[in-house]
Design a protein around this motif. Structure first.
Motif, PDB file in Angstrom:
ATOM      1  N   TYR A 120     -22.533 -37.663 -39.955  1.00 49.25           N
ATOM      2  CA  TYR A 120     -23.602 -37.567 -39.105  1.00 49.25           C
ATOM      3  C   TYR A 120     -23.879 -36.222 -38.448  1.00 49.25           C
ATOM      4  CZ  TYR A 120     -20.983 -37.808 -34.856  1.00 49.25           C
ATOM      5  OH  TYR A 120     -20.296 -37.729 -33.566  1.00 49.25           O
ATOM      6  N   THR A 121     -22.758 -35.590 -38.147  1.00 47.93           N
ATOM      7  CA  THR A 121     -22.743 -34.350 -37.613  1.00 47.93           C
ATOM      8  C   THR A 121     -23.370 -33.191 -38.466  1.00 47.93           C
ATOM      9  OG1 THR A 121     -20.412 -33.863 -38.104  1.00 47.93           O
ATOM     10  CG2 THR A 121     -20.800 -34.478 -36.089  1.00 47.93           C
ATOM     11  N   GLN A 122     -23.639 -33.303 -39.874  1.00 48.85           N
ATOM     12  CA  GLN A 122     -24.350 -32.492 -40.620  1.00 48.85           C
ATOM     13  C   GLN A 122     -25.603 -32.641 -40.506  1.00 48.85           C
ATOM     14  OE1 GLN A 122     -23.047 -33.204 -44.900  1.00 48.85           O
ATOM     15  NE2 GLN A 122     -20.953 -32.402 -44.361  1.00 48.85           N
ATOM     16  N   LYS A 123     -26.114 -33.219 -39.908  1.00 50.18           N
ATOM     17  CA  LYS A 123     -27.767 -33.534 -39.566  1.00 50.18           C
ATOM     18  C   LYS A 123     -27.894 -32.492 -38.507  1.00 50.18           C
ATOM     19  CE  LYS A 123     -28.332 -37.193 -42.118  1.00 50.18           C
ATOM     20  NZ  LYS A 123     -29.025 -37.120 -43.577  1.00 50.18           N
ATOM     21  N   GLN A 124     -26.960 -31.799 -37.712  1.00 55.83           N
ATOM     22  CA  GLN A 124     -27.416 -30.725 -37.018  1.00 55.83           C
ATOM     23  C   GLN A 124     -27.475 -29.391 -37.789  1.00 55.83           C
ATOM     24  OE1 GLN A 124     -28.021 -31.934 -33.896  1.00 55.83           O
ATOM     25  NE2 GLN A 124     -27.480 -33.805 -34.909  1.00 55.83           N
TER      26      GLN A 124
ATOM     27  N   MET B 170      -6.154 -29.200 -39.325  1.00 52.52           N
ATOM     28  CA  MET B 170      -7.382 -29.081 -38.683  1.00 52.52           C
ATOM     29  C   MET B 170      -8.433 -30.060 -38.624  1.00 52.52           C
ATOM     30  SD  MET B 170      -7.927 -25.483 -40.988  1.00 52.52           S
ATOM     31  CE  MET B 170      -9.501 -25.294 -40.433  1.00 52.52           C
ATOM     32  N   THR B 171      -8.823 -30.587 -37.611  1.00 52.69           N
ATOM     33  CA  THR B 171      -9.846 -31.709 -37.429  1.00 52.69           C
ATOM     34  C   THR B 171     -11.107 -31.179 -36.468  1.00 52.69           C
ATOM     35  OG1 THR B 171      -8.814 -32.569 -35.295  1.00 52.69           O
ATOM     36  CG2 THR B 171      -8.079 -33.484 -37.537  1.00 52.69           C
ATOM     37  N   GLY B 172     -12.165 -31.948 -36.741  1.00 53.21           N
ATOM     38  CA  GLY B 172     -13.141 -31.448 -35.738  1.00 53.21           C
ATOM     39  C   GLY B 172     -13.203 -32.333 -34.451  1.00 53.21           C
ATOM     40  N   ALA B 173     -13.314 -32.035 -33.558  1.00 61.94           N
ATOM     41  CA  ALA B 173     -13.253 -33.003 -32.159  1.00 61.94           C
ATOM     42  C   ALA B 173     -14.170 -34.111 -32.382  1.00 61.94           C
ATOM     43  CB  ALA B 173     -13.329 -32.264 -30.933  1.00 61.94           C
ATOM     44  N   LEU B 174     -15.342 -34.008 -33.040  1.00 66.95           N
ATOM     45  CA  LEU B 174     -16.363 -35.116 -33.009  1.00 66.95           C
ATOM     46  C   LEU B 174     -15.897 -36.199 -34.043  1.00 66.95           C
ATOM     47  CD1 LEU B 174     -19.432 -33.020 -32.685  1.00 66.95           C
ATOM     48  CD2 LEU B 174     -18.161 -34.194 -30.993  1.00 66.95           C
TER      49      LEU B 174
ATOM     50  N   ASP C  14       7.328 -28.970 -39.174  1.00 69.91           N
ATOM     51  CA  ASP C  14       6.867 -27.649 -38.940  1.00 69.91           C
ATOM     52  C   ASP C  14       5.427 -27.828 -38.894  1.00 69.91           C
ATOM     53  OD1 ASP C  14       6.399 -25.142 -38.507  1.00 69.91           O
ATOM     54  OD2 ASP C  14       7.347 -24.246 -40.010  1.00 69.91           O
ATOM     55  N   ALA C  15       4.623 -28.187 -37.836  1.00 67.90           N
ATOM     56  CA  ALA C  15       3.302 -28.303 -37.936  1.00 67.90           C
ATOM     57  C   ALA C  15       2.633 -28.047 -36.682  1.00 67.90           C
ATOM     58  CB  ALA C  15       2.995 -29.821 -38.266  1.00 67.90           C
ATOM     59  N   GLN C  16       1.299 -27.599 -36.897  1.00 65.67           N
ATOM     60  CA  GLN C  16       0.546 -27.172 -35.531  1.00 65.67           C
ATOM     61  C   GLN C  16      -0.798 -27.882 -35.668  1.00 65.67           C
ATOM     62  OE1 GLN C  16       0.763 -22.792 -36.604  1.00 65.67           O
ATOM     63  NE2 GLN C  16      -1.249 -22.769 -36.124  1.00 65.67           N
ATOM     64  N   LEU C  17      -1.547 -28.092 -34.806  1.00 66.38           N
ATOM     65  CA  LEU C  17      -2.729 -28.937 -35.009  1.00 66.38           C
ATOM     66  C   LEU C  17      -4.022 -28.062 -34.124  1.00 66.38           C
ATOM     67  CD1 LEU C  17      -4.670 -31.366 -35.493  1.00 66.38           C
ATOM     68  CD2 LEU C  17      -3.697 -32.385 -33.454  1.00 66.38           C
ATOM     69  N   GLU C  18      -5.153 -27.973 -34.753  1.00 66.56           N
ATOM     70  CA  GLU C  18      -6.154 -26.938 -34.099  1.00 66.56           C
ATOM     71  C   GLU C  18      -7.243 -28.110 -34.340  1.00 66.56           C
ATOM     72  OE1 GLU C  18      -6.620 -24.353 -32.784  1.00 66.56           O
ATOM     73  OE2 GLU C  18      -4.643 -23.266 -33.484  1.00 66.56           O
ATOM     74  N   GLU C  19      -7.858 -28.575 -33.100  1.00 70.85           N
ATOM     75  CA  GLU C  19      -9.258 -29.316 -32.840  1.00 70.85           C
ATOM     76  C   GLU C  19     -10.433 -28.597 -32.684  1.00 70.85           C
ATOM     77  OE1 GLU C  19      -8.794 -32.539 -30.392  1.00 70.85           O
ATOM     78  OE2 GLU C  19      -6.475 -33.073 -31.070  1.00 70.85           O
ATOM     79  N   ILE C  20     -11.247 -28.410 -33.418  1.00 70.21           N
ATOM     80  CA  ILE C  20     -12.322 -27.664 -33.210  1.00 70.21           C
ATOM     81  C   ILE C  20     -13.394 -28.425 -32.504  1.00 70.21           C
ATOM     82  CG2 ILE C  20     -14.190 -26.445 -34.284  1.00 70.21           C
ATOM     83  CD1 ILE C  20     -10.882 -26.981 -36.235  1.00 70.21           C
ATOM     84  N   PRO C  21     -13.988 -27.957 -31.387  1.00 64.39           N
ATOM     85  CA  PRO C  21     -14.832 -28.344 -30.575  1.00 64.39           C
ATOM     86  C   PRO C  21     -16.164 -28.414 -31.236  1.00 64.39           C
ATOM     87  CG  PRO C  21     -14.339 -26.211 -29.756  1.00 64.39           C
ATOM     88  CD  PRO C  21     -13.445 -26.646 -30.858  1.00 64.39           C
ATOM     89  N   ASP C  22     -16.957 -29.592 -30.892  1.00 65.72           N
ATOM     90  CA  ASP C  22     -18.394 -29.689 -31.371  1.00 65.72           C
ATOM     91  C   ASP C  22     -18.506 -29.612 -32.842  1.00 65.72           C
ATOM     92  OD1 ASP C  22     -19.352 -29.466 -28.698  1.00 65.72           O
ATOM     93  OD2 ASP C  22     -19.015 -27.258 -28.649  1.00 65.72           O
ATOM     94  N   CYS C  23     -17.384 -30.073 -33.556  1.00 62.34           N
ATOM     95  CA  CYS C  23     -17.511 -30.075 -35.204  1.00 62.34           C
ATOM     96  C   CYS C  23     -17.144 -31.493 -35.451  1.00 62.34           C
ATOM     97  CB  CYS C  23     -16.499 -29.135 -35.366  1.00 62.34           C
ATOM     98  SG  CYS C  23     -16.539 -28.437 -37.068  1.00 62.34           S
ATOM     99  N   GLY C  24     -17.578 -31.831 -36.425  1.00 64.57           N
ATOM    100  CA  GLY C  24     -17.336 -33.098 -37.370  1.00 64.57           C
ATOM    101  C   GLY C  24     -16.230 -32.962 -38.518  1.00 64.57           C
ATOM    102  N   HIS C  25     -16.447 -33.792 -39.578  1.00 67.08           N
ATOM    103  CA  HIS C  25     -15.550 -33.855 -40.321  1.00 67.08           C
ATOM    104  C   HIS C  25     -15.532 -32.797 -41.383  1.00 67.08           C
ATOM    105  CE1 HIS C  25     -13.043 -36.252 -43.072  1.00 67.08           C
ATOM    106  NE2 HIS C  25     -13.631 -36.147 -44.185  1.00 67.08           N
ATOM    107  N   THR C  26     -16.496 -31.926 -41.629  1.00 58.22           N
ATOM    108  CA  THR C  26     -16.553 -30.813 -42.561  1.00 58.22           C
ATOM    109  C   THR C  26     -16.384 -29.553 -41.706  1.00 58.22           C
ATOM    110  OG1 THR C  26     -18.792 -31.098 -42.582  1.00 58.22           O
ATOM    111  CG2 THR C  26     -17.926 -31.864 -44.593  1.00 58.22           C
TER     112      THR C  26
ATOM    113  N   HIS D 291     -15.295 -26.563 -42.439  1.00 59.99           N
ATOM    114  CA  HIS D 291     -15.455 -25.515 -43.284  1.00 59.99           C
ATOM    115  C   HIS D 291     -16.921 -24.942 -43.355  1.00 59.99           C
ATOM    116  CE1 HIS D 291     -15.568 -28.182 -46.448  1.00 59.99           C
ATOM    117  NE2 HIS D 291     -16.235 -27.411 -47.261  1.00 59.99           N
ATOM    118  N   VAL D 292     -17.848 -26.116 -43.345  1.00 61.01           N
ATOM    119  CA  VAL D 292     -19.110 -26.229 -43.433  1.00 61.01           C
ATOM    120  C   VAL D 292     -19.894 -26.111 -42.139  1.00 61.01           C
ATOM    121  CG1 VAL D 292     -21.222 -27.446 -43.972  1.00 61.01           C
ATOM    122  CG2 VAL D 292     -19.233 -27.212 -45.446  1.00 61.01           C
ATOM    123  N   GLU D 293     -19.451 -26.851 -40.908  1.00 58.16           N
ATOM    124  CA  GLU D 293     -20.250 -26.766 -39.700  1.00 58.16           C
ATOM    125  C   GLU D 293     -19.787 -25.775 -38.761  1.00 58.16           C
ATOM    126  OE1 GLU D 293     -19.856 -30.842 -38.020  1.00 58.16           O
ATOM    127  OE2 GLU D 293     -19.487 -31.791 -40.026  1.00 58.16           O
TER     128      GLU D 293
END
Length: 262
Positions: free
Chosen positions: A157-161, A211-215, A232-244, A246-248
């Motif tokens: 749904y976030t791709q609609k933006q 990597m995940t989108g916060a939305l 041995d892992a690190q997590l990055e949550e990208i604000p205002d971003c959905g599933h894709t 690399h696209v969003e």
């Protein structure tokens, strides 16, 4: 062996970034990043079975061991490099499986919006029914009907933006695939047919970036569970971003990948 394209980076670089796309996509989804990535490292983009220009034998079963073996054959040509394997969604599931069972050593693993499979046997069987039903739609109703339904999934749904031109480009890429081969991909290595790899996560020794989108609440929740299990892992949550991601948010994706590699 899988269909791939190799892009040469700086002569001084020993690093190779291998990029695996998601379902109903292909390696061209990463074309916008090639110029930037190859300023820092070499790049390999791959078409997974049933997608893009892949020519995997349809008489074979494209299960996870089959794909891992095909990746073995592909990556064996590049063993001289420090290999960083990135995968988005379906490609991330394959990348994780390969990091655990593949023959070619990895230097790093990047998992974008993905999971280690379904833990509950009942839930896994239910998802298999969904995958098979979607495959049937592809076989009977055709690609456009399937894409129309696919685009309505809450996951996207976030791709609609996104700008309309970008939305059209994504749709055209989906419509360029071959429906009968997509159907086989769903039946052979859809989410429901993926092994449960949660118990194997503590055995994952390669440095890993999640990597995940916060939305994208579902996959953010999964990633927060995964990071507790991977040594041995690190997590990055990208604000205002959905599933894709690399696209969003291409800029953030670019920076995080390069930062992890370097």
């Amino acid at each position: 062996m899988l269909y791939y394209n190799f892009y040469e980076g700086p002569e001084s670089s020993s690093q190779l970034l291998v990029l695996l796309h998601g379902f109903i996509s292909d390696q061209t989804t990463y074309e916008p990043f090639i110029e930037g990535f190859t300023k820092h490292c070499h790049v390999l983009t791959v078409d997974l079975p049933g997608h893009g220009q892949d020519e995997s034998d349809a008489n074979e079963t494209w299960d996870f061991p089959f794909i891992a073996e095909a990746l073995d054959e592909t990556l064996a040509q590049f063993e001289r490099y420090d290999i960083y394997l990135q995968g988005y969604s379906m490609g991330g599931r394959i990348a994780l499986y390969y990091a655990l069972y593949g023959k070619i050593a990895l230097t790093g693993l990047i998992l974008e919006s993905t999971s280690p499979g379904i833990q509950s046997e009942a839930d896994r069987e239910e998802r298999q029914k969904v995958d098979l039903a979607r495959a049937k739609v592809l076989e009977i109703a055709g690609l456009e009907v399937f894409v129309n339904d696919w685009e309505k999934l809450p996951l996207f749904y976030t791709q609609k933006q996104l700008p309309k031109t970008q939305q059209r480009a994504i749709r055209e890429q989906r419509l360029s695939q071959q429906p009968e081969r997509l159907a086989k991909a769903l039946k052979d290595y859809g989410t429901g047919f993926m092994p449960d790899m949660w118990p194997q996560l503590p055995q994952l020794k390669v440095p890993t970036l999640l990597m995940t989108g916060a939305l994208d609440q579902k996959f953010t929740r999964i990633a927060n569970q995964m990071i507790k299990e991977i040594p041995d892992a690190q997590l990055e949550e990208i604000p205002d971003c959905g599933h894709t991601i690399h696209v969003e948010d291409a800029s953030r994706f670019d920076k995080m990948v390069l930062s992890f590699i370097n």
